[in-house]
Design a protein around this motif. Structure first.
Motif, short mmCIF file in Angstrom:
data_model
loop_
_atom_site.label_atom_id
_atom_site.label_comp_id
_atom_site.label_asym_id
_atom_site.label_seq_id
_atom_site.Cartn_x
_atom_site.Cartn_y
_atom_site.Cartn_z
N GLN A 193 -7.04 8.03 -9.38
CA GLN A 193 -6.07 9.53 -8.25
C GLN A 193 -7.53 9.25 -7.48
O GLN A 193 -6.33 8.90 -6.51
CB GLN A 193 -6.25 10.36 -9.31
CG GLN A 193 -6.07 11.41 -8.90
CD GLN A 193 -5.74 12.61 -9.53
OE1 GLN A 193 -6.57 12.70 -10.72
NE2 GLN A 193 -5.75 13.73 -8.29
N LYS A 194 -8.40 9.55 -7.44
CA LYS A 194 -8.98 9.17 -5.65
C LYS A 194 -7.93 8.01 -5.17
O LYS A 194 -8.16 8.14 -3.83
CB LYS A 194 -10.39 9.04 -5.72
CG LYS A 194 -11.26 9.49 -4.17
CD LYS A 194 -12.37 9.43 -4.53
CE LYS A 194 -13.27 10.61 -5.39
NZ LYS A 194 -14.08 10.43 -5.26
N ARG A 195 -8.26 6.68 -5.83
CA ARG A 195 -7.78 5.72 -4.87
C ARG A 195 -6.06 5.72 -4.09
O ARG A 195 -5.46 5.08 -3.33
CB ARG A 195 -8.17 4.83 -6.06
CG ARG A 195 -9.47 4.33 -5.83
CD ARG A 195 -9.56 2.26 -6.35
NE ARG A 195 -10.77 1.80 -6.39
CZ ARG A 195 -11.24 0.96 -6.40
NH1 ARG A 195 -10.74 -0.35 -6.06
NH2 ARG A 195 -12.40 0.71 -6.50
N GLU A 245 -11.69 8.35 -10.06
CA GLU A 245 -11.60 7.02 -9.66
C GLU A 245 -10.08 6.10 -9.25
O GLU A 245 -9.91 6.20 -7.92
CB GLU A 245 -12.38 5.59 -10.48
CG GLU A 245 -12.07 4.56 -8.96
CD GLU A 245 -13.40 4.89 -8.27
OE1 GLU A 245 -14.36 5.35 -8.16
OE2 GLU A 245 -13.20 4.73 -6.81
N GLU A 274 -4.81 8.39 -4.06
CA GLU A 274 -4.69 9.67 -3.33
C GLU A 274 -4.93 8.56 -1.49
O GLU A 274 -4.58 9.00 -0.61
CB GLU A 274 -5.30 10.20 -3.60
CG GLU A 274 -5.26 11.62 -4.68
CD GLU A 274 -6.00 12.83 -4.41
OE1 GLU A 274 -6.47 12.77 -4.11
OE2 GLU A 274 -5.19 13.50 -5.48
N MET A 275 -5.93 7.92 -1.87
CA MET A 275 -6.37 7.25 -0.73
C MET A 275 -5.26 6.27 0.01
O MET A 275 -5.38 6.00 1.10
CB MET A 275 -7.64 6.14 -0.98
CG MET A 275 -8.01 5.88 0.49
SD MET A 275 -10.00 5.60 -0.03
CE MET A 275 -9.51 3.94 -0.95
N GLU A 276 -4.35 6.83 -0.66
CA GLU A 276 -3.36 5.01 -0.46
C GLU A 276 -2.37 5.70 0.22
O GLU A 276 -0.67 5.29 0.09
CB GLU A 276 -2.91 4.56 -1.49
CG GLU A 276 -3.82 3.51 -2.20
CD GLU A 276 -4.19 2.52 -1.25
OE1 GLU A 276 -2.41 1.66 -1.18
OE2 GLU A 276 -5.48 1.69 -1.35
N GLY A 277 -2.43 7.10 -0.01
CA GLY A 277 -1.09 8.87 0.67
C GLY A 277 -0.36 8.87 -1.08
O GLY A 277 0.72 9.34 -0.30
N HIS A 291 -4.94 0.19 -10.05
CA HIS A 291 -4.68 1.45 -9.54
C HIS A 291 -3.07 1.91 -9.24
O HIS A 291 -2.29 2.97 -9.32
CB HIS A 291 -6.02 2.37 -9.06
CG HIS A 291 -6.00 1.62 -7.29
ND1 HIS A 291 -6.78 0.88 -7.28
CD2 HIS A 291 -4.90 1.97 -6.46
CE1 HIS A 291 -5.91 0.08 -5.84
NE2 HIS A 291 -5.25 1.01 -5.04
N ARG A 292 -2.87 1.07 -8.82
CA ARG A 292 -1.65 0.71 -8.01
C ARG A 292 -0.31 0.71 -9.42
O ARG A 292 0.70 0.86 -9.38
CB ARG A 292 -1.42 -0.62 -7.19
CG ARG A 292 -1.94 0.27 -6.14
CD ARG A 292 -1.37 -0.48 -4.68
NE ARG A 292 -2.49 -0.44 -3.33
CZ ARG A 292 -2.53 -1.21 -2.81
NH1 ARG A 292 -2.25 -2.77 -3.20
NH2 ARG A 292 -3.33 -1.41 -1.15
N LYS A 325 1.07 -1.07 -0.07
CA LYS A 325 0.16 0.14 -0.57
C LYS A 325 1.02 1.62 -0.20
O LYS A 325 2.06 1.12 0.42
CB LYS A 325 -0.81 -0.01 1.43
CG LYS A 325 -1.92 0.98 1.41
CD LYS A 325 -2.83 1.01 2.76
CE LYS A 325 -3.18 2.19 3.21
NZ LYS A 325 -3.38 2.54 3.85
N CYS A 372 0.26 10.67 -3.29
CA CYS A 372 0.04 12.55 -5.02
C CYS A 372 0.44 12.04 -5.63
O CYS A 372 1.00 11.55 -6.57
CB CYS A 372 1.03 12.85 -4.51
SG CYS A 372 0.80 13.16 -2.42
#
Length: 113
Positions: free
Chosen positions: A82-84, A80, A86-89, A60-61, A21, A91
């Motif tokens: 990008q948001k994911r 989606e 960002e959620m992973e930390g 997304h990774r 992650k 940028c």
DNA sequence: GAGGTGACTGCGA
DNA sequence: CTCGCAGCCACCT
């Protein structure tokens, strides 16, 4: 044996899920790890189906060699992916992963040992 | 069976 | 440094 790409796909999914992650990987790295030369496209294609796999694969990774979110469109929503991330930390700026080189994760690094 | 496309990569100008 | 081309293999029409 009719080695179906399913095996290849499964490998891709497995590696994709192994991505830590907050880290990202590239198609070429995964393909190379799987022993497939120039199979980056196949990895990307596998990701296309990964969206339907269960459990869902953190596609997304997985980004291209430039750290660009080339497949964001395949997530259904461009934001989606990008948001994911960002959620992973992670940028993301202009569909590009910030410090991608630093966040880049190679399967051979964690799986090689 | 054949042709075209694609979530890529690497090299050359 | 930026732009363009060719190679690769599986899936779809």
């Amino acid at each position: 044996m009719q080695k179906r790409q399913q095996d290849f796909f499964s490998d891709v999914y497995e590696v994709a899920r192994l991505i830590p992650k907050g880290r990202v990987s590239s198609y070429g790295a995964i393909a190379k790890y799987l022993g497939v030369v120039s199979g980056a496209r196949m990895v990307g294609y596998a990701m296309n189906a990964a969206h339907q796999q269960v459990p869902p694969v953190p596609a997304h990774r997985v980004v291209n060699r430039n750290g660009l979110l080339t497949g964001k469109h395949h997530f259904g929503a461009e934001d989606e992916m990008q948001k994911r991330l960002e959620m992973e930390g992670i940028c993301v700026e202009k569909d590009q992963v910030v410090d991608f080189k630093k966040l880049f994760w190679d399967p051979s690094i964690d799986l090689a040992l």
